[in-house]
Design a protein around this motif. Structure first.
Motif, PDB file in Angstrom:
ATOM      1  N   GLY A  95       0.818  -1.202   0.000  1.00 30.18           N
ATOM      2  CA  GLY A  95       0.000   0.000   0.000  1.00 30.18           C
ATOM      3  C   GLY A  95       0.850   1.248   0.000  1.00 30.18           C
ATOM      4  N   THR A  96       0.215   2.368   0.306  1.00 35.32           N
ATOM      5  CA  THR A  96       0.893   3.662   0.353  1.00 35.32           C
ATOM      6  C   THR A  96       0.615   4.309   1.701  1.00 35.32           C
ATOM      7  OG1 THR A  96       0.652   3.958  -2.038  1.00 35.32           O
ATOM      8  CG2 THR A  96       1.145   5.917  -0.729  1.00 35.32           C
ATOM      9  N   LEU A  97       1.670   4.713   2.387  1.00 34.70           N
ATOM     10  CA  LEU A  97       1.555   5.312   3.708  1.00 34.70           C
ATOM     11  C   LEU A  97       1.508   6.831   3.594  1.00 34.70           C
ATOM     12  CD1 LEU A  97       1.632   4.682   6.786  1.00 34.70           C
ATOM     13  CD2 LEU A  97       4.104   5.027   6.661  1.00 34.70           C
ATOM     14  N   ARG A  98       0.419   7.440   4.077  1.00 41.07           N
ATOM     15  CA  ARG A  98       0.270   8.892   4.048  1.00 41.07           C
ATOM     16  C   ARG A  98       0.834   9.515   5.317  1.00 41.07           C
ATOM     17  NH1 ARG A  98      -5.644  10.316   3.670  1.00 41.07           N
ATOM     18  NH2 ARG A  98      -4.766  12.431   3.596  1.00 41.07           N
ATOM     19  N   ARG A  99       1.466  10.680   5.165  1.00 39.35           N
ATOM     20  CA  ARG A  99       2.029  11.411   6.315  1.00 39.35           C
ATOM     21  C   ARG A  99       1.559  12.861   6.233  1.00 39.35           C
ATOM     22  NH1 ARG A  99       8.257  10.704   5.776  1.00 39.35           N
ATOM     23  NH2 ARG A  99       7.729  11.047   3.587  1.00 39.35           N
ATOM     24  N   ILE A 100       0.963  13.337   7.304  1.00 35.77           N
ATOM     25  CA  ILE A 100       0.417  14.697   7.319  1.00 35.77           C
ATOM     26  C   ILE A 100       1.092  15.508   8.429  1.00 35.77           C
ATOM     27  CG2 ILE A 100      -1.793  13.961   6.371  1.00 35.77           C
ATOM     28  CD1 ILE A 100      -2.964  14.138   9.188  1.00 35.77           C
ATOM     29  N   VAL A 101       0.872  16.821   8.402  1.00 33.43           N
ATOM     30  CA  VAL A 101       1.436  17.719   9.404  1.00 33.43           C
ATOM     31  C   VAL A 101       0.377  17.972  10.470  1.00 33.43           C
ATOM     32  CG1 VAL A 101       2.588  19.922   9.812  1.00 33.43           C
ATOM     33  CG2 VAL A 101       2.809  18.796   7.581  1.00 33.43           C
ATOM     34  N   VAL A 102       0.758  17.757  11.737  1.00 34.15           N
ATOM     35  CA  VAL A 102      -0.216  17.873  12.831  1.00 34.15           C
ATOM     36  C   VAL A 102       0.370  18.642  14.012  1.00 34.15           C
ATOM     37  CG1 VAL A 102      -1.413  15.730  12.227  1.00 34.15           C
ATOM     38  CG2 VAL A 102       0.508  15.664  13.831  1.00 34.15           C
ATOM     39  N   ILE A 120       5.106  21.219  16.127  1.00 32.83           N
ATOM     40  CA  ILE A 120       4.424  20.702  14.942  1.00 32.83           C
ATOM     41  C   ILE A 120       5.284  19.585  14.360  1.00 32.83           C
ATOM     42  CG2 ILE A 120       3.820  21.283  12.543  1.00 32.83           C
ATOM     43  CD1 ILE A 120       3.071  24.042  13.521  1.00 32.83           C
ATOM     44  N   GLY A 121       4.652  18.588  13.773  1.00 28.92           N
ATOM     45  CA  GLY A 121       5.443  17.523  13.174  1.00 28.92           C
ATOM     46  C   GLY A 121       4.678  16.714  12.157  1.00 28.92           C
ATOM     47  N   GLY A 122       5.414  15.984  11.359  1.00 27.97           N
ATOM     48  CA  GLY A 122       4.805  15.056  10.416  1.00 27.97           C
ATOM     49  C   GLY A 122       4.526  13.738  11.111  1.00 27.97           C
ATOM     50  N   ALA A 123       3.419  13.099  10.778  1.00 29.22           N
ATOM     51  CA  ALA A 123       3.053  11.844  11.428  1.00 29.22           C
ATOM     52  C   ALA A 123       2.442  10.888  10.419  1.00 29.22           C
ATOM     53  CB  ALA A 123       2.079  12.097  12.568  1.00 29.22           C
ATOM     54  N   GLN A 124       2.703   9.603  10.623  1.00 29.80           N
ATOM     55  CA  GLN A 124       2.109   8.576   9.774  1.00 29.80           C
ATOM     56  C   GLN A 124       0.626   8.459  10.135  1.00 29.80           C
ATOM     57  OE1 GLN A 124       4.459   5.093  10.578  1.00 29.80           O
ATOM     58  NE2 GLN A 124       6.366   6.060   9.904  1.00 29.80           N
ATOM     59  N   LEU A 125      -0.228   8.643   9.148  1.00 28.21           N
ATOM     60  CA  LEU A 125      -1.663   8.716   9.405  1.00 28.21           C
ATOM     61  C   LEU A 125      -2.218   7.510  10.176  1.00 28.21           C
ATOM     62  CD1 LEU A 125      -4.051  10.583   9.025  1.00 28.21           C
ATOM     63  CD2 LEU A 125      -4.471   9.537   6.801  1.00 28.21           C
ATOM     64  N   PRO A 126      -1.834   6.279   9.855  1.00 26.01           N
ATOM     65  CA  PRO A 126      -2.400   5.159  10.614  1.00 26.01           C
ATOM     66  C   PRO A 126      -2.097   5.206  12.103  1.00 26.01           C
ATOM     67  CG  PRO A 126      -1.334   4.372   8.610  1.00 26.01           C
ATOM     68  CD  PRO A 126      -0.953   5.818   8.766  1.00 26.01           C
ATOM     69  N   LEU A 127      -0.978   5.844  12.470  1.00 29.22           N
ATOM     70  CA  LEU A 127      -0.565   5.858  13.873  1.00 29.22           C
ATOM     71  C   LEU A 127      -1.247   6.948  14.692  1.00 29.22           C
ATOM     72  CD1 LEU A 127       3.271   5.144  13.600  1.00 29.22           C
ATOM     73  CD2 LEU A 127       1.360   3.545  13.715  1.00 29.22           C
ATOM     74  N   ILE A 128      -1.863   7.918  14.035  1.00 29.11           N
ATOM     75  CA  ILE A 128      -2.474   9.028  14.778  1.00 29.11           C
ATOM     76  C   ILE A 128      -3.970   9.141  14.549  1.00 29.11           C
ATOM     77  CG2 ILE A 128      -0.346  10.379  14.862  1.00 29.11           C
ATOM     78  CD1 ILE A 128      -1.612  12.084  12.547  1.00 29.11           C
ATOM     79  N   LEU A 148      -0.228 -11.462   4.717  1.00 30.00           N
ATOM     80  CA  LEU A 148       0.030 -10.058   5.053  1.00 30.00           C
ATOM     81  C   LEU A 148      -0.655  -9.124   4.062  1.00 30.00           C
ATOM     82  CD1 LEU A 148       1.748  -8.249   6.984  1.00 30.00           C
ATOM     83  CD2 LEU A 148       3.571  -8.379   5.277  1.00 30.00           C
ATOM     84  N   GLU A 149      -0.571  -9.465   2.799  1.00 31.33           N
ATOM     85  CA  GLU A 149      -1.209  -8.643   1.767  1.00 31.33           C
ATOM     86  C   GLU A 149      -2.722  -8.580   1.963  1.00 31.33           C
ATOM     87  OE1 GLU A 149      -0.591  -8.078  -3.028  1.00 31.33           O
ATOM     88  OE2 GLU A 149      -0.596 -10.104  -2.209  1.00 31.33           O
ATOM     89  N   ASP A 150      -3.309  -9.726   2.282  1.00 28.28           N
ATOM     90  CA  ASP A 150      -4.761  -9.777   2.477  1.00 28.28           C
ATOM     91  C   ASP A 150      -5.215  -9.028   3.719  1.00 28.28           C
ATOM     92  OD1 ASP A 150      -5.045 -11.306   0.215  1.00 28.28           O
ATOM     93  OD2 ASP A 150      -5.108 -13.230   1.293  1.00 28.28           O
ATOM     94  N   HIS A 151      -4.389  -9.063   4.774  1.00 27.76           N
ATOM     95  CA  HIS A 151      -4.834  -8.543   6.072  1.00 27.76           C
ATOM     96  C   HIS A 151      -4.340  -7.137   6.391  1.00 27.76           C
ATOM     97  CE1 HIS A 151      -5.801 -12.793   6.534  1.00 27.76           C
ATOM     98  NE2 HIS A 151      -6.520 -12.458   7.583  1.00 27.76           N
ATOM     99  N   THR A 152      -3.657  -6.499   5.451  1.00 19.79           N
ATOM    100  CA  THR A 152      -3.255  -5.112   5.671  1.00 19.79           C
ATOM    101  C   THR A 152      -4.024  -4.158   4.756  1.00 19.79           C
ATOM    102  OG1 THR A 152      -1.364  -5.414   4.163  1.00 19.79           O
ATOM    103  CG2 THR A 152      -0.945  -5.634   6.529  1.00 19.79           C
ATOM    104  N   THR A 153      -4.929  -4.683   3.985  1.00 22.22           N
ATOM    105  CA  THR A 153      -5.766  -3.833   3.138  1.00 22.22           C
ATOM    106  C   THR A 153      -6.603  -2.892   4.018  1.00 22.22           C
ATOM    107  OG1 THR A 153      -5.954  -5.577   1.479  1.00 22.22           O
ATOM    108  CG2 THR A 153      -7.557  -3.792   1.376  1.00 22.22           C
ATOM    109  N   GLY A 154      -6.538  -1.626   3.722  1.00 19.00           N
ATOM    110  CA  GLY A 154      -7.288  -0.658   4.494  1.00 19.00           C
ATOM    111  C   GLY A 154      -6.500   0.016   5.601  1.00 19.00           C
ATOM    112  N   ILE A 155      -5.351  -0.533   5.953  1.00 23.12           N
ATOM    113  CA  ILE A 155      -4.522   0.091   6.996  1.00 23.12           C
ATOM    114  C   ILE A 155      -3.927   1.385   6.492  1.00 23.12           C
ATOM    115  CG2 ILE A 155      -2.357  -0.129   8.291  1.00 23.12           C
ATOM    116  CD1 ILE A 155      -2.972  -3.074   8.641  1.00 23.12           C
ATOM    117  N   TRP A 156      -3.426   1.363   5.268  1.00 24.86           N
ATOM    118  CA  TRP A 156      -2.647   2.471   4.759  1.00 24.86           C
ATOM    119  C   TRP A 156      -3.547   3.599   4.261  1.00 24.86           C
ATOM    120  CZ3 TRP A 156       1.362   0.475   6.786  1.00 24.86           C
ATOM    121  CH2 TRP A 156       1.601  -0.904   6.710  1.00 24.86           C
TER     122      TRP A 156
END
Length: 296
Positions: free
Chosen positions: A159-166, A236-244, A288-296
């Motif tokens: 997948g693709t991991l998004r990172r935003i500023v928070v 302020i910092g960048g963060a991986q969206l799934p983690l926040i 892993l491929e099947d069970h990480t769909t939707g995380i990213w």
């Protein structure tokens, strides 16, 4: 002597980089490893490893023997799986490496679920944000973020991991919310201590990529610690969206500079290439491929 066992030990010593590292991986003492290597050299009547108190290096004969021995070990493993058939129970050790944040939050659950389906597989999950050499660390499958360097590894995109500023509402109330690169430069940053950009934020905005100098106020090598610093209002910092996601839902963090973001990171599962890929590796990567769909 058991030549095949000594051969396996020799290959692990080469790939681990030292006798002590191989001893840890094989769960035996270092003297036992040394004795097996010495016995193998005596059996072959040739020096395989040149050892000093500070380093270890393969001899020319050792390099040749390593390549042949590794191929033999893979062939034996392949023969066992072929004899057992594709429907056989998965067995053996499976070592998996993943970054700490995503690993603890998501990958650990996937790994646990996989082991529950395949109870004969011995799982060794290593959470580490450092780049690891799969062969040297005896890692079967690793999760990696970002652009992959050309290598001998096989990669499966997850997948693709998004990172935003928070920032926290507390920080925004005290210091305001930046809306462009000029105002961002006046703010404090919370970041990974190994960030290659250092005291700067590399972002992609409406006009393309920019790098904004900022003052670093807090650094750490762990995503959970950085999230705590952000929630506390340090900067302020960048963060991986799934983690926040939870912190955003609870209002502990808010997105700032909504027109800007860090470059997204491609997420891959990687594993060593070779003519033979163990069934447990293929099965886990597919799981892993099947069970990480939707995380990213």
């Amino acid at each position: 002597m058991d030549v095949f066992r000594a051969m396996v030990t020799f290959v692990r010593v080469v790939e681990a980089g030292s006798l002590s590292a191989a001893a840890r991986d094989l769960n035996v003492s270092q003297p036992a490893i040394s004795q097996q290597i010495t016995a193998l050299e005596q059996h072959l009547r040739v020096r395989l490893i040149s050892r000093t108190t500070r380093q270890m290096a393969l001899t020319e004969a050792g390099s040749l023997y390593y390549r042949k021995a590794r191929a033999i070990i893979e062939a034996v493993a392949e023969a066992g799986e072929v004899a057992a058939g594709h429907s056989a129970t998965l067995t053996g050790a499976l070592r998996i490496q993943a970054p700490i944040g995503v690993g603890q939050s998501y990958i650990a659950d996937v790994v646990v679920a996989f082991q529950q389906q395949h109870p004969q597989v011995i799982i060794d999950l290593v959470l580490d944000d450092r780049f690891v050499d799969l062969n040297a660390q005896a890692v079967d499958v690793a999760i990696r973020f970002g652009k992959l360097a050309s290598s001998s590894l096989v990669a499966r995109r997850l997948g693709t991991l998004r990172r935003i500023v928070v920032a926290s509402p507390k920080y925004v109330a005290a210091h305001g919310s930046p809306e462009d690169e000029l105002s961002l430069g006046t703010h404090s940053q919370v970041r990974f201590n190994a960030a290659p950009e250092g005291d700067a934020m590399p972002l992609i905005g409406p006009s393309g990529p920019i790098t904004v100098p900022v003052r670093t106020a807090f650094m750490a090598n762990n995503a959970f610690t950085l999230t705590k610093a952000l929630v506390a209002g340090i900067g302020i910092g960048g963060a991986q969206l799934p983690l926040i996601n939870d912190a955003l839902k609870k209002g502990q963090l808010v997105r700032v500079m909504s027109s800007f973001a860090y470059a997204p990171l491609e997420v891959h599962a990687v594993y060593p290439s070779g003519r033979f890929i163990p069934a447990k590796v293929s099965a886990f990567v597919a799981f892993l491929e099947d069970h990480t769909t939707g995380i990213w």
